[in-house]
Each structure stands twice: as structure tokens, then as C-alpha cells.
Design an enzyme around this catalytic site. Sequence first.
Site, mmCIF file in Angstrom:
data_model
loop_
_atom_site.group_PDB
_atom_site.id
_atom_site.type_symbol
_atom_site.label_atom_id
_atom_site.label_comp_id
_atom_site.label_asym_id
_atom_site.label_seq_id
_atom_site.Cartn_x
_atom_site.Cartn_y
_atom_site.Cartn_z
ATOM 1 C CD GLN A 176 24.745 71.674 33.104
ATOM 2 O OE1 GLN A 176 23.751 72.384 32.998
ATOM 3 N NE2 GLN A 176 25.753 71.768 32.250
ATOM 4 C CB SER A 193 29.554 76.706 36.726
ATOM 5 O OG SER A 193 29.705 77.539 35.606
ATOM 6 C CG HIS A 195 29.125 79.953 32.421
ATOM 7 N ND1 HIS A 195 28.732 79.277 31.298
ATOM 8 C CD2 HIS A 195 30.071 79.182 33.010
ATOM 9 C CE1 HIS A 195 29.419 78.142 31.200
ATOM 10 N NE2 HIS A 195 30.233 78.063 32.224
ATOM 11 C CB THR A 228 43.607 89.880 41.874
ATOM 12 O OG1 THR A 228 44.949 90.285 42.152
ATOM 13 C CG2 THR A 228 42.646 90.976 42.296
ATOM 14 C CB CYS A 307 33.765 71.005 27.396
ATOM 15 S SG CYS A 307 33.523 72.333 28.591
#
Length: 364
Positions: A176, A193, A195, A228, A307
Site C-alpha cells: 500500500q 504489488s 497494480h 515464464t 479481498c
Amino acid sequence: MERVLPERLYLDHAATTPATPAAREAMARGLAIWANPSSPHAEGRVARAALEEARRAIGAAYGWPHEVLLTSGASESLSIALGRAVAGLRVISAVEHDAVMRAAGEKAYVLPVGADGRIDVTALCEDRGWRGDDEGGRSIVCVQWCNSETGVIQPIAEIAQVVHEAGALLLVDAAQMPASDVLSEHADFIALSSHKRGGPPGVGALLVRDLATLQPTGGQERGYRPGTENLPGVLGYAAALAEKEQDHKELRTMLDDAIARSGGVVVAGDAPRHPAIGSYRLVGMTANAQLIRLDLAGISVSAGSACASGSLKPSHVLRAMGWSEDSSREVIRVSFGRATDISAVQRFISAWREMARSARVLAA
């Protein structure tokens, strides 16, 4: 007559925030470099060079001269660190993200927090249970730097000192928080993260101080994560980190004051908090009812972390802070992004005050 829908106002950036123009452009470049970075031929070497350049940029954004393992996001990074750290006992705070709760398992040692949502460092010093002497060696302690529901910021430097004096490892969930070199002195692992920082979803990183503290599995990423690499996503993430994020402290203070003056409750209002995240209780109206009303008004917010917002369970974060089940069901989260300005906050305040009036009428 055709109904005119209100223009949407998005205030759920702590869940995910739009990819920046630079991130989208970088992803397009990555899609043009279509080869597998692990392939030895010329095309593969070009892809590998681009991947490693982005890896270095991600590490540099956090002032991190050590290892950078590319992952699918913070949840996977947390799972890797908690699942494979060379340590015995897993230690978490009572207000960690659900991803941490799952990764740490039922045997995790849970540290309590105060009414402000923060770990008491003095109590941490006095507590011997988390040190793992009887659990096969040192512990790994996981702390979310900024709580994803309340915005409360933990005293990481003080926690790190206690953890390292006990010979334990410190894992910081920094998903965050904007890119910063603050953690480079304190953390052994950092979960990140893309996004939430203006990059694409499906990409993240685990910063590792010493690979010897992490058990390998084979495959890519120095043998610590098979699969990958997502080259377009990684390039987009690195580009997003290069863009400065705004300081929204004045806007959040303005919102805090308006909520309090209108009879609402600012969650952990006296604690150090993220300048772009605020949680608020509207007495007499459930969070679900608030979300519906705001959505109809064209405003997007959430109840707790993304979530868990679809769950009917009360927030474990608020419950750990001493909130009752009923009161915790009346809290929503508002979070700002790059495009949030004073007019956006004023519009939300107007909508919130209208809900507050409705709640008072219903209670009368």
C-alpha cells in the site's frame, strides 16, 4: 425521458488504481518483445535484457541493492516468504491482510495491537512467545507497513530493531505504500504489488536481503519461482514506479474533519496513517447499505480490503482493534489516487452527509 447517470467518481485506489500512461506505453513495448526471456537465442536475449533492466529499476525505486524476485503480486510474494523462509515460527500481527493469514497458517503466533491498530513495541520487547526458541530456530515476523483497511502505519524501524535483536527475520508487506528507500535498512523481505502503484495487475516483487534465508524450488527467478516471466507487466510496473505519487494528506485531513463534524467516526484518527487512505463509521447504517447508496450516486468506495469486502464477516482488523461486531459492520474505506482532487473529496462529503441525514431519520 432518458435517465442521465452521474459521472463516476472512483475512490477505491487502495484496492487497485488505474495504470499510468507510462505504464501502458511500457507494456506495449513489452508485448513487442515477444520472446521468452529464458531462451538462449537472440530474441530471448533481447527480452532478457529488458527484463533485467526493469528488475534493476524496481530495486532502485526502493533503494534495494539486494535480490529482486519478480512475482505475480504481493499475495504470492507473501506466500513465498512465509512458506519458504529458513525459519521456524511464523509471526504475524492481528491486523494483517487475509493473504498473510492464509500463508502463515493456523499455527502462526499472533501479535496483538492496540486500539489505534499499532503494534506496541514495548509489549513486543517483553513478549517472549514469538521468538521461536522452541520452534526450530529463529522466527519470521510479518508486518503490514500500512494497513490496507484503516491506513494505519506501523513503526517499522522500532519493530525491526526488536525483531533483529531477537535474531529473527522481518517481512514487510509494503503493497500500500509508495516506493521508498525507508525499508532498505530494516527489512529482510519486502512484498510489493504493481497494480496498487499504477502498474498492471498480475505483477509484483519480493525483495530479499539474503537468498540464503529462502528455500529455492527451481525454475526461473534464480531458482526461487518457476514460470515464464511476465515481461510486459514487469516493464509496466517499473515505468509506474518512476512516476511520482501525490501527497494527499491535506485532502484526507479535509475529509476526516468533515466526517467528524457530521457525526461520523474516523477510524484510528489519532494514529499515524497513510495520507491517501481513510476509514469511517456511519452510525446506524451498514457498510453494505452505504456502498449501495454511494454506487447509485456514482461513487466507488469499499468496505475493508478488496479481498474481504465481499464477505459477510465483520472486519478482523477492526475486531482486533477492539471494535464490536455491529460497529465494525458500519465502516467504509475511502482511498485516493493520482487523479483525486479537492472537487472529488467535496463530492464525496456531500454524498456522505446525505447518508448521515438518512441514518438519523431512520434512528429517530
